[in-house]
Design a protein around this motif. Structure first.
Motif: not given
Lengths: 317, 317
Positions: A47, B24-26, B31, B37, B39, B41, B167, B170, B298, B300
């Motif tokens: 992050k 999985v990261v933000e 966003s 949101e 995300l 993969k 997630v 999702m 949300k 992905v």
């Protein structure tokens, strides 16, 4: 920090829910070229784009509500400022960040997006740092150092804790050394749990204050030239607690030149599909020098971050 | 494939020890820009640089010793060839890969480093594919399709299984669609476990054979133009089992133009520090189109790989 191992373990509990346990991946192309088993610890996907969130969050999560209300102050033109902003977003608190004139507008925008208030002050990072410390003192806020703080070091050390679980049989780890927070945390933790692991600290020859200080036996000032490894560049505080930690926990110190860092960046990009910042490429440049004596060994490179400007990438490719 | 869910679960058990469960990261910058949101993969950090190792390994691990001894044959100029080579390195077996004239020397060298034997044949990938199938038939070897194989699809579906754990809440997933192996596996699995998840298939307008086929109600041939998303380019087999799977399991189909794919590549690079190949950028380009109706959701994006030439990256930045 006699209790570094315990501080790291506590930090891992504290920050675990809010950081990414970054994976360790094989680097088959480098392994076959260098004759050792090369593994990459991917803090470049952490992050905020670097390991700095670990230390910043460990620090901010331990502030009281009164301390957070009084304000958090830091100085940074890059990863640390974003990390402290993100930490305050998670833990609560207002962050003021002092950056020197000429700081990257993209990095300023990023810190602001994460909720930090950015103040441009002074012609270099030393001056903006002093201003941040002055403001913190004057306002009763908390100054968060990028490396000279036991809780920041403990946070960075959680990478060592993860590595000890992910690669229990590693022979060596290579860590970029700037102020020494990352190296103190990782090497300090790993030496506490398994002294046989060789800890290698690497820095650009153009700006290797910690290595020069360890060699001199005391913290010294040295000249600094421009380096691709901007994340590790610059001097260290006179009272840096990272000095004894790096001196006592790093087995090997390696300086690498700019050509080697650039070549390492290209290799990681081309052959391992990894986008990293200069400080991360320093670890591969150091491995290239040490590889002949590490044949057959399992070596982890800590890829500490990915904050690099597209223009720089373009010029390197 | 009535039993796709079970096949995916079996594949996950089979390949789990040899692949990376990718995080999985933000994507905070995306966003805040898009109002949902986002995300990511990260199959771009998967072994061999793309998701293809999942399907290839699931296939090769199920071959008998006699089948492996008779040889594994495939056709590819990129990710799939590297994946099958790596799969044979893990599971045992000898791999012959047919590539068209003009294939990238870097990609050929990579396949050879992983143990594959590369044969240059024919002026385009259709011809090298037919040759690979002919050789497999003649020699009694096993031809491994990049997508038209239930075990390959089940392997790719393990991404869906991981997502359903990583997630669980999702709202939507966006997947690049070429031959449709990845989309069939992920969307097929997710629809089986939670039909409420919106599955979005995205392809470059320049080469969108599966979308055109679904719209036509049957597999059709269409013209193909050059696209940055080389990983999804090209026609699909007349008997592609991915056709009914994509038709039945993808809720939404999105075509994106080259300008949008290039812009998405730059955004992922600049703002999220992610190095991805064109097919991965297709998912963000598609999200940009769909974002207005996905506010607050949300979503992905499956970043399917990172195999992109440094020269292309340089021209994009």
């Amino acid at each position: 920090m006699n209790n570094l191992k315990e501080a790291v373990e506590a930090a891992a509990e504290r920050i675990g829910p809010n950081i990414l346990e970054t994976p360790v991946v094989e680097a088959p192309s480098l392994s076959s070229e260098l004759g050792c088993e090369v593994l990459l610890k991917l803090e470049n996907i952490q992050k905020t784009g670097s390991f700095k969130i670990r230390g910043a969050l460990n620090k901010v999560l331990q502030l009281t509500e009164a301390e957070k209300a009084a304000g958090i102050v830091t100085a940074s033109s890059g990863n640390h400022g974003a990390a402290v902003s993100k930490a305050a977003q998670i833990a609560g608190g207002k962050v003021d960040i002092y950056v020197p004139e000429g700081a990257s507008p993209a990095k300023i925008a990023n810190m602001e997006r994460l909720g930090g208030t950015v103040h441009v002050f002074g012609s270099d990072s030393g001056k903006s740092e002093l201003e941040a410390q002055r403001v913190a003192k004057e306002t009763g806020g908390t100054y968060v150092s990028p490396y000279n703080d036991p809780q920041v070091i403990a946070g960075q050390g959680t990478i060592g804790l993860e590595l000890s679980r992910q690669v229990p049989d590693m022979d060596a780890v290579i860590i970029a050394v700037g102020g020494g927070g990352l190296a103190s945390g990782i090497a300090g933790y790993l030496k506490a749990v398994n002294p046989k692991i060789e800890t290698i600290g690497a820095a650009p020859a153009a700006s290797a204050a910690m290595i020069a200080s360890i060699e001199a036996g005391e913290i010294v000032e040295i000249p600094h030239d421009h380096t691709l490894s901007d994340g590790t560049a610059g001097g260290i505080d006179d009272d840096a607690i990272t000095f004894p930690l790096c001196r006592d926990n790093l087995d090997t110190l390696v300086r690498v030149d700019e050509t080697a860092i650039e070549e390492a960046f290209r290799d990681l990009f081309r052959n391992e599909h990894m986008l990293v910042e200069g400080a991360a490429a320093v670890t591969l440049a150091a491995l290239r020098r040490e590889a002949p004596r590490l044949k057959g060994k399992k070596v982890v490179l800590v890829l500490c971050g990915a904050n690099i400007s597209p223009d720089v990438v373009k010029s390197l490719l």
